[in-house]
Design a protein around this motif. Structure first.
Motif, PDB file in Angstrom:
ATOM      1  N   ILE A  30       0.706  -1.220   0.016  1.00 27.46           N
ATOM      2  CA  ILE A  30      -0.206   0.064  -0.020  1.00 27.46           C
ATOM      3  C   ILE A  30       0.970   1.116   0.111  1.00 27.46           C
ATOM      4  O   ILE A  30       0.496   2.227  -0.767  1.00 27.46           O
ATOM      5  CB  ILE A  30      -0.992   0.027   1.245  1.00 27.46           C
ATOM      6  N   ILE A  31       1.885   1.169   0.812  1.00 29.30           N
ATOM      7  CA  ILE A  31       2.909   2.287   0.899  1.00 29.30           C
ATOM      8  C   ILE A  31       3.591   2.650  -0.369  1.00 29.30           C
ATOM      9  O   ILE A  31       3.521   3.564  -0.817  1.00 29.30           O
ATOM     10  CB  ILE A  31       4.021   2.065   1.934  1.00 29.30           C
ATOM     11  N   ILE A  32       4.117   1.645  -1.184  1.00 29.53           N
ATOM     12  CA  ILE A  32       4.806   1.735  -2.379  1.00 29.53           C
ATOM     13  C   ILE A  32       3.662   2.187  -3.397  1.00 29.53           C
ATOM     14  O   ILE A  32       4.026   3.221  -4.261  1.00 29.53           O
ATOM     15  CB  ILE A  32       5.118   0.319  -2.870  1.00 29.53           C
ATOM     16  N   ILE A  38       1.681   9.124  -5.630  1.00 31.08           N
ATOM     17  CA  ILE A  38       1.853  10.584  -5.419  1.00 31.08           C
ATOM     18  C   ILE A  38       3.022  11.371  -6.229  1.00 31.08           C
ATOM     19  O   ILE A  38       3.000  12.306  -6.826  1.00 31.08           O
ATOM     20  CB  ILE A  38       2.563  10.518  -3.893  1.00 31.08           C
ATOM     21  N   LEU A  39       3.993  10.182  -6.752  1.00 30.34           N
ATOM     22  CA  LEU A  39       4.705  10.566  -7.760  1.00 30.34           C
ATOM     23  C   LEU A  39       4.281  10.900  -8.939  1.00 30.34           C
ATOM     24  O   LEU A  39       4.688  11.973  -9.718  1.00 30.34           O
ATOM     25  CB  LEU A  39       5.697   9.415  -7.947  1.00 30.34           C
ATOM     26  N   THR A  43       4.390  14.600 -10.650  1.00 27.01           N
ATOM     27  CA  THR A  43       4.958  14.703 -12.032  1.00 27.01           C
ATOM     28  C   THR A  43       4.079  15.599 -12.961  1.00 27.01           C
ATOM     29  O   THR A  43       4.310  16.180 -13.512  1.00 27.01           O
ATOM     30  CB  THR A  43       5.479  13.382 -12.662  1.00 27.01           C
ATOM     31  N   TYR A  44       2.708  15.102 -12.808  1.00 21.35           N
ATOM     32  CA  TYR A  44       1.748  15.766 -13.529  1.00 21.35           C
ATOM     33  C   TYR A  44       1.681  17.308 -13.221  1.00 21.35           C
ATOM     34  O   TYR A  44       1.568  18.042 -14.000  1.00 21.35           O
ATOM     35  CB  TYR A  44       0.576  14.954 -13.145  1.00 21.35           C
ATOM     36  N   LEU A  45       1.640  17.491 -11.912  1.00 16.43           N
ATOM     37  CA  LEU A  45       1.408  18.931 -11.519  1.00 16.43           C
ATOM     38  C   LEU A  45       2.893  19.858 -11.947  1.00 16.43           C
ATOM     39  O   LEU A  45       2.662  21.163 -12.302  1.00 16.43           O
ATOM     40  CB  LEU A  45       1.157  18.816  -9.928  1.00 16.43           C
ATOM     41  N   THR A  46       4.070  19.130 -11.798  1.00 14.67           N
ATOM     42  CA  THR A  46       5.120  20.114 -12.103  1.00 14.67           C
ATOM     43  C   THR A  46       5.449  20.125 -13.610  1.00 14.67           C
ATOM     44  O   THR A  46       6.428  20.507 -14.048  1.00 14.67           O
ATOM     45  CB  THR A  46       6.437  19.512 -11.394  1.00 14.67           C
ATOM     46  N   THR A  47       4.542  19.361 -14.267  1.00 13.86           N
ATOM     47  CA  THR A  47       4.750  19.552 -15.953  1.00 13.86           C
ATOM     48  C   THR A  47       3.555  19.950 -16.571  1.00 13.86           C
ATOM     49  O   THR A  47       3.625  20.233 -17.889  1.00 13.86           O
ATOM     50  CB  THR A  47       5.373  18.181 -16.456  1.00 13.86           C
TER      51      THR A  47
END
Length: 258
Positions: A30-32, A38-39, A43-47
């Motif tokens: 679940i953490i992974i 989240i990654l 990535t989507y938000l910063t691109t």
């Protein structure tokens, strides 16, 4: 009977251990999975073009142009607003020689706002190697002088770093308007341990003051210049020397009486 109890107890213990291991593996999974999502979101938000910078607003700059600041920060329109590190940009801008203080803010969804306070140049400082720097009111270097950013200011020459203490007294006298001329009227100032030389461009006259008591000497100087002006002789004078309470006035040769 005892053997049956031990066997049964062992099975329960084994089942419990399997549950713990399964729960641990499931938690890790679940953490992974969460980190993966989240990654992906990061990535989507910063691109994404939705957060592309469309406006860079800069306030408070007089010497540095907007392009100077944007180039120094390597900040461009179209950069992703969420991908830039505001703390790093603030620190980087603060390292610029002209910046006294600064604040950079991110304004969603597409704007970076930059507030700056620049150091105020008051002199063109000529060092012992004949390099010219802009300097502040205390004679501290700001930046080298370039033809692309030339500002006309009084030339300042300090013989040693210790002469900055004398300069401070001179600046105080200017602020208190003890001199019969303003700092804007001064073409150059040369300061050393023994004397200070001013060249006043409006009256084309060199003035020398002993550095023992700038305030007292400025009072004597004001009286002399006032007297020369009243007699209409100030334009005939090329040098005035003030040492203590004694004053020497030197006239230009073509104004000397035979």
């Amino acid at each position: 009977m005892k053997t049956f109890y031990i066997t049964r107890h062992s099975k329960k213990k084994r089942k419990l251990s399997l549950r713990v291991i399964f729960s641990f593996i499931l938690s890790i999974f679940i953490i992974i999975l969460s980190l993966f999502f989240i990654l992906k979101i990061y990535t989507y938000l910063t691109t994404t073009s939705f957060f592309a910078i469309k406006h860079i607003k800069i306030y408070g700059n007089k010497i540095l142009t907007d392009n100077d600041i944007k180039s120094f920060l390597n900040l461009n329109l179209g950069d992703n607003l969420l991908s830039i590190n505001i703390s790093e940009l603030n620190y980087k801008l603060y390292t610029n020689n002209w910046i006294k203080s600064c604040l950079i803010k991110r304004e969603l969804p597409d704007t970076v706002t930059i507030y700056v306070e620049e150091k105020e140049p008051c002199f063109l400082l000529l060092d012992n190697k004949n390099n010219i720097f802009y300097a502040d009111i205390n004679g501290n270097k700001i930046s080298k002088v370039y033809s692309s950013k030339y500002i006309s200011l009084p030339i300042l020459k300090l013989r040693t770093e210790m002469d900055k203490n004398i300069l401070k007294n001179i600046i105080v006298a200017f602020k208190e308007k003890r001199f019969p001329f303003s700092l804007d009227q001064v073409q150059h100032i040369v300061v050393d341990n023994f004397q200070t030389e001013f060249f006043i461009k409006d009256i084309d006259t060199a003035i020398f003051l002993e550095n023992n008591d700038i305030r007292r000497e400025s009072i004597f100087l004001s009286k002399v210049i006032s007297d020369l002006s009243a007699k209409r002789e100030l334009n005939k004078v090329n040098r005035i020397i003030v040492i203590g309470n004694k004053i020497w006035v030197s006239y230009r040769r073509h104004f000397l009486k035979p």
